[in-house]
Structures are given as structure tokens and as C-alpha cells.
Design an enzyme around this catalytic site. Structure first.
Site, short mmCIF file in Angstrom:
data_model
loop_
_atom_site.label_atom_id
_atom_site.label_comp_id
_atom_site.label_asym_id
_atom_site.label_seq_id
_atom_site.Cartn_x
_atom_site.Cartn_y
_atom_site.Cartn_z
N CYS A 130 -7.39 -2.62 4.24
CA CYS A 130 -7.11 -1.18 4.16
C CYS A 130 -7.96 -0.50 3.09
CB CYS A 130 -5.61 -0.96 3.93
SG CYS A 130 -5.12 0.75 3.80
N ARG B 171 -3.68 3.64 20.74
CA ARG B 171 -3.16 4.58 19.74
C ARG B 171 -1.72 4.98 19.99
NH1 ARG B 171 -7.22 6.64 16.50
NH2 ARG B 171 -6.20 8.51 15.78
N CYS C 274 0.83 -1.21 0.00
CA CYS C 274 0.00 0.00 0.00
C CYS C 274 0.87 1.26 0.00
CB CYS C 274 -0.89 -0.05 1.24
SG CYS C 274 -1.85 1.43 1.56
N HIS C 275 0.26 2.38 -0.38
CA HIS C 275 0.98 3.66 -0.41
C HIS C 275 1.54 4.05 0.94
CE1 HIS C 275 -0.24 4.74 -4.46
NE2 HIS C 275 -1.34 4.09 -4.18
N THR C 276 0.83 3.69 2.00
CA THR C 276 1.29 4.09 3.33
C THR C 276 2.62 3.41 3.67
OG1 THR C 276 -1.04 4.17 3.87
CG2 THR C 276 0.48 4.43 5.69
N ARG D 299 -3.32 -3.29 -7.03
CA ARG D 299 -2.59 -3.80 -5.86
C ARG D 299 -1.71 -4.99 -6.23
NH1 ARG D 299 -3.25 0.01 -3.05
NH2 ARG D 299 -4.00 0.07 -0.92
N CYS E 298 -15.38 3.24 20.80
CA CYS E 298 -15.91 1.95 20.37
C CYS E 298 -17.37 1.78 20.77
CB CYS E 298 -15.07 0.80 20.94
SG CYS E 298 -13.57 0.48 20.00
N CYS F 297 -11.52 -2.16 20.28
CA CYS F 297 -11.45 -2.79 21.62
C CYS F 297 -12.83 -3.12 22.17
CB CYS F 297 -10.67 -1.90 22.60
SG CYS F 297 -11.61 -0.48 23.23
N CYS G 219 -13.73 1.23 24.72
CA CYS G 219 -13.43 2.66 24.90
C CYS G 219 -14.65 3.50 24.49
CB CYS G 219 -12.19 3.05 24.10
SG CYS G 219 -12.47 3.17 22.32
N HIS H 137 0.80 -3.70 6.31
CA HIS H 137 -0.38 -3.61 7.19
C HIS H 137 -1.64 -4.19 6.54
CE1 HIS H 137 -0.43 -0.09 4.62
NE2 HIS H 137 -1.74 -0.03 4.82
N GLU H 138 -1.52 -4.75 5.33
CA GLU H 138 -2.74 -5.28 4.67
C GLU H 138 -2.68 -6.80 4.66
OE1 GLU H 138 -3.39 -3.52 0.83
OE2 GLU H 138 -3.53 -1.52 1.67
N CYS I 136 -10.94 3.80 17.53
CA CYS I 136 -10.68 3.19 18.84
C CYS I 136 -9.51 3.90 19.52
CB CYS I 136 -10.35 1.71 18.67
SG CYS I 136 -9.91 0.87 20.19
N1 LIG Z 1 -8.65 7.49 5.01
C1 LIG Z 1 -8.06 6.30 5.10
O1 LIG Z 1 -8.24 5.57 6.08
C2 LIG Z 1 -7.18 5.84 3.99
C3 LIG Z 1 -6.86 4.47 3.83
C4 LIG Z 1 -6.10 4.09 2.73
C5 LIG Z 1 -5.64 5.04 1.84
N2 LIG Z 1 -5.95 6.37 2.02
C6 LIG Z 1 -5.54 7.43 1.10
O2 LIG Z 1 -6.47 7.46 0.04
C7 LIG Z 1 -5.85 7.98 -1.13
C8 LIG Z 1 -6.08 7.04 -2.29
O3 LIG Z 1 -5.45 5.79 -2.06
P1 LIG Z 1 -5.29 4.73 -3.25
O4 LIG Z 1 -4.61 3.55 -2.70
O5 LIG Z 1 -6.60 4.57 -3.93
O6 LIG Z 1 -4.28 5.58 -4.18
P2 LIG Z 1 -3.95 5.52 -5.74
O7 LIG Z 1 -2.75 6.37 -5.93
O8 LIG Z 1 -3.93 4.12 -6.21
O9 LIG Z 1 -5.19 6.24 -6.41
C9 LIG Z 1 -5.31 7.63 -6.54
C10 LIG Z 1 -5.96 7.90 -7.88
O10 LIG Z 1 -6.20 9.32 -7.97
C11 LIG Z 1 -6.05 9.67 -9.32
N3 LIG Z 1 -5.87 11.12 -9.46
C12 LIG Z 1 -4.75 11.84 -9.27
N4 LIG Z 1 -4.99 13.14 -9.53
C13 LIG Z 1 -6.28 13.22 -9.90
C14 LIG Z 1 -7.11 14.31 -10.31
N5 LIG Z 1 -6.64 15.56 -10.40
N6 LIG Z 1 -8.40 14.04 -10.61
C15 LIG Z 1 -8.88 12.77 -10.53
N7 LIG Z 1 -8.13 11.72 -10.15
C16 LIG Z 1 -6.85 11.94 -9.85
C17 LIG Z 1 -4.86 8.85 -9.80
O11 LIG Z 1 -4.85 8.73 -11.21
C18 LIG Z 1 -5.10 7.52 -9.09
O12 LIG Z 1 -5.80 6.60 -9.89
C19 LIG Z 1 -4.38 8.18 -0.75
O13 LIG Z 1 -4.20 9.53 -0.38
C20 LIG Z 1 -4.21 7.26 0.43
O14 LIG Z 1 -3.15 7.69 1.27
C21 LIG Z 1 -6.71 6.76 3.06
ZN LIG Z 2 -2.97 0.56 3.31
ZN LIG Z 3 -11.86 1.05 21.46
#
Ligand SMILES: NC(=O)c1ccc[n+]([C@@H]2O[C@H](COP(=O)([O-])OP(=O)(O)OC[C@H]3O[C@@H](n4cnc5c(N)ncnc54)[C@H](O)[C@@H]3O)[C@@H](O)[C@H]2O)c1
Ligand SMILES: [Zn+2]
Ligand SMILES: [Zn+2]
Length: 368
Positions: free
Chosen positions: A169, A110, A40-42, A362, A98, A92, A95, A62-63, A106
Site C-alpha cells: 500500500c 471493482r 494502515c489508515h484506511t 507502520r 490494464c 487483470c 481490461c 489490506h497490506e 483495473c
Molecule cells: N492514493 C493512494 O492510493 C493512497 C494509498 C495509501 C494512503 N493514501 C493516503 O495518503 C495520505 C498519507 O498516508 P500516510 O500513511 O503517509 O499518512 P500519515 O498520517 O502517516 O502521514 C501524513 C503526514 O502528514 C503530515 N502533515 C499533516 N499536516 C501537515 C501539514 N500541514 N504540512 C505538512 N505535513 C503535514 C503529518 O505530520 C504526517 O506525518 C493519507 O491521506 C492516506 O489516506 C493514499
Molecule cells: Zn493501506
Molecule cells: Zn484490468
């Protein structure tokens, strides 16, 4: 026990797959044999050094999905042989958060999790007597992991691990953003910005909620085609002018629900501006860069648009991940198109390269 794991040694350098020591699970902890893990990106964000709260040495990942091998004292909700998905966002069940239906954040572990420790403030991973820290409470770029019981969702054993791990994730984040955070009403018009794992999950979530029109915006034609497969009815190439196009497509009003899944603050602004006056709800799931802020014209809010954020799609992991996986097994969610590459643990850095090249949605590490 000895196991192989991908260790972040120094920021900005490739992970080093090596043998490390994993200690027995203590009270409230569980030993899991990992079968599959998404990249994943993270993970990359931390490995690159861009994340200011990152630490090393640590085992990333983490996935994960796998099988419970052994449980520590007092563990009652999982037993050896159970299939589980790892949860960076634990539950949990005790809390204040939760016990409230309004959030999944949760509070139980943390601080220790953020420091790379298990809840008792120590690590189970080591190398030549030196502690190696846990990542997001998971550390699933490895053959095994020890995790708190509250961070494992017990799932239907019929789910293939290589698909189940995606619910750890991004997929649950997108599905949950539509199902929980926005609670999309049947018959609505939705617009999703970004068609990566999170955005495609949101497209599927809007479809499951009975949305009538699902507009998906991305820069990549291949990803837009994947969005069509998940239920998008209208595909738009992103960029300047996207808001105007969405307004034109919706009689000048905008969408009932919009979702941002890109991580770009400029796109977050577009998503808010593309939400309908009166009741339009914009849900932000993307993680912006450190220090970036979102520019919003307050009049848009006064005239009834609302802005919400969503972490892990508001999914309470132990309760809801198993339900989402059952819906997948019932044929309601098509997960196969998200699994683009199967790689070995030794190829984890190739997983990062494929992600940077936007080659597929992925890559999944599988253990033979
Ligand atoms: N909130 C959470 O709990 C959580 C969990 C996982 C990931 N994320 C975040 O969510 C986001 C997306 O994750 P992902 O794995 O799908 O990433 P990803 O990079 O695979 O997908 C992002 C998409 O956005 C598109 N994009 C970029 N610029 C754009 C624009 N101007 N207009 C339209 N589309 C555009 C890209 O082409 C790409 O397909 C990331 O910022 C990630 O960190 C958040
Ligand atoms: Zn992730
Ligand atoms: Zn909790």
C-alpha cells in the site's frame, strides 16, 4: 477451514479477534497463508465508521504478504509455495485500463470488491453460517485469506515478509507517485508534503529518479529526520508560510515536482502553489475527507502548473510490485526504518492506537 481473524463487528468499536470459517478457493482464486500485515489508515478509517461506503461484519486489513497454500481451478500465475504481496488494486491484464500504460485502475472486479465480495459475488469467510465480508478484496488481518489470482503479486522469496508487506500500500503509493505518475526527471527539484509512509516513499522515489534537491515538509521533527534518511536534502516544518519558504528556496519559482501525502485539502492547495510556473507538476496522493473540495486559483494552471492525482502510485501491481521489491533487495530502498512495531494479530487494536498517536510509521502484524 477454521482460522483466527480480526472482525469489524460494529463501527467505532475495537475489532474482535475470533475464530471464523474460511472456504476453499474457487476458480481463479488462491488460498494464502499470511505471514505479515501492515496496519494502515484506511483500515482505521473504515473501522471508525467515517467511511460512508464501509460495511460490517468484515475482516479488515489490506497490506499483506504471505505464502500461497492452494490454488483454485484455472489459476496459472501462482503456485503453492510462492511468496506473494496482496493487491487492493488488482491487475487483470485484460481490461481496457490494464491494456493501457496510462493507468493502473483495473476495471475487472471493482464493483464486487467495493461490496466486500469476491469476483463471483459471494464471500469465502463466514461465522455460524453468517457471511463475513472481505475488505478491499484482501482481508489480511487474519491467518489466511482467499483472494483472486489477479490481486496477488508474486515476489522474490528472499524478501522478508515484514518488509514486503509494506509494498502492498503506502510505500508503493509514494514510490510510484514519483516514478510513474510524476515520472520525475533527473536533476529536478522536488517538494514532498507529508512524511508518513506515502510521503517517505515519495522522497525515496524522487531520489531513485535522480532528483537533485528534495525538500520534505512535515509537522513532526522525528518524521523529517526519517525523510533525511530516505534522501531529503532540505527539511521544512509545515504550516502557514510554507509556500513562500519553498519559493524563496527556489529563486522565487517553486519546485519542478510537488507531492501531497497528508490528506488535507489545505496542504493540497499549498502543494499546487509551490509548483513551478511553466511546467510544475503537483501530484496528489492523500485521501481527503468526504465532501471536501480543493480550492485552486485557475491562473496557476494557465501559467503552466499541472495537477494530477495518483492511486497506488499508478503501480500496476502484479508487474511492478515485484520490481520495486527487487530494487529494495538490491539495496536501493531502505525499508527497515518504516517498520516501527511488530505486533501479534491479537494486538491489532493497539496497532490502531499507535497509529493515532503517530508512534512510528507502520506497525506490522506478524504470525508466529
Ligand atoms: N492514493 C493512494 O492510493 C493512497 C494509498 C495509501 C494512503 N493514501 C493516503 O495518503 C495520505 C498519507 O498516508 P500516510 O500513511 O503517509 O499518512 P500519515 O498520517 O502517516 O502521514 C501524513 C503526514 O502528514 C503530515 N502533515 C499533516 N499536516 C501537515 C501539514 N500541514 N504540512 C505538512 N505535513 C503535514 C503529518 O505530520 C504526517 O506525518 C493519507 O491521506 C492516506 O489516506 C493514499
Ligand atoms: Zn493501506
Ligand atoms: Zn484490468
Amino acid at each position: 477451514m477454521k482460522m483466527r481473524a480480526a472482525v469489524l463487528e460494529r463501527f467505532g468499536e475495537p475489532l474482535v479477534v475470533q475464530e471464523v470459517e474460511l472456504a476453499e478457493p474457487r476458480a481463479g482464486e488462491v488460498l494464502v497463508r499470511l505471514a505479515a500485515c501492515g496496519v494502515c489508515h484506511t483500515d482505521l478509517y473504515t473501522a471508525s465508521g467515517a467511511d460512508p461506503s464501509g460495511y460490517a461484519p468484515a475482516v479488515l486489513g489490506h497490506e499483506g504478504a504471505g505464502v500461497v497454500e492452494k490454488v483454485g481451478e484455472g489459476v496459472g500465475s501462482v503456485a503453492p509455495g510462492d511468496h506473494v504481496v496482496t493487491l487492493f488494486s488488482p491487475q487483470c491484464r485484460e481490461c481496457i485500463h490494464c491494456r493501457d500504460e496510462r493507468t493502473n485502475l483495473c476495471l475487472a472486479i471493482r464493483e464486487e470488491q467495493n461490496q466486500g465480495h469476491l469476483p463471483d459475488g459471494t464471500t469465502r469467510i463466514s461465522r455460524d453460517g453468517e457471511d463475513v465480508r472481505h475488505f478491499m478484496g484482501c482481508s489480511t488481518f487474519a491467518e489466511y485469506t482467499v483472494m483472486p489470482e489477479i490481486a496477488l503479486a508474486k515476489i522474490n522469496p528472499e524478501a522478508p515478509f515484514e518488509h514486503a508487506c509494506l509494498f502492498a500500500c503506502g510505500l508503493s503509493t509514494g514510490l510510484g507517485a514519483a516514478i510513474n505518475t510524476a515520472a520525475v526527471r533527473a536533476g529536478s527539484t522536488c517538494a514532498i508534503f507529508g512524511a508518513g509512509m506515502v510521503g517517505l516513499g515519495a522522497v525515496a522515489g524522487c531520489r531513485l529518479q535522480g532528483a537533485e534537491r528534495i525538500i520534505c515538509v512535515d509537522l513532526s521533527p522525528e518524521r523529517l529526520e526519517l525523510a533525511r534518511g530516505q534522501g531529503a536534502t532540505d527539511l521544512l516544518e509545515g504550516g502557514e508560510g510554507t509556500v513562500e519558504r519553498i519559493l524563496e528556496m527556489t529563486d522565487g519559482f517553486g519546485a519542478d515536482y510537488t507531492f501531497e501525502a497528508t490528506g488535507s485539502v489545505a496542504v493540497m492547495r499549498q502543494a499546487l502553489e509551490a509548483a513551478r510556473m511553466g511546467w510544475g507538476l503537483c501530484t496528489v496522493a492523500g485521501v481527503a475527507g468526504k465532501g471536501e473540495t480543493l480550492d485552486v486559483v485557475p491562473r496557476l494552471l494557465i501559467t503552466g502548473r499541472r495537477l494530477a492525482g495518483s492511486s497506488f502510485g499508478g503501480v500496476k501491481g502484479r508487474d511492478q510490485v515485484p520490481v520495486l521489491i527487487d530494487r529494495y533487495l538490491d539495496g536501493e530502498i531502505d525499508v527497515a526504518p518504516f517498520l516501527s512495531h511488530r505486533i501479534a494479530l491479537d494486538e491489532v487494536n493497539r496497532g490502531f492506537e499507535l497509529m493515532e498517536a503517530q508512534d512510528g510509521i507502520r506497525s506490522v502484524i506478524e504470525h508466529s
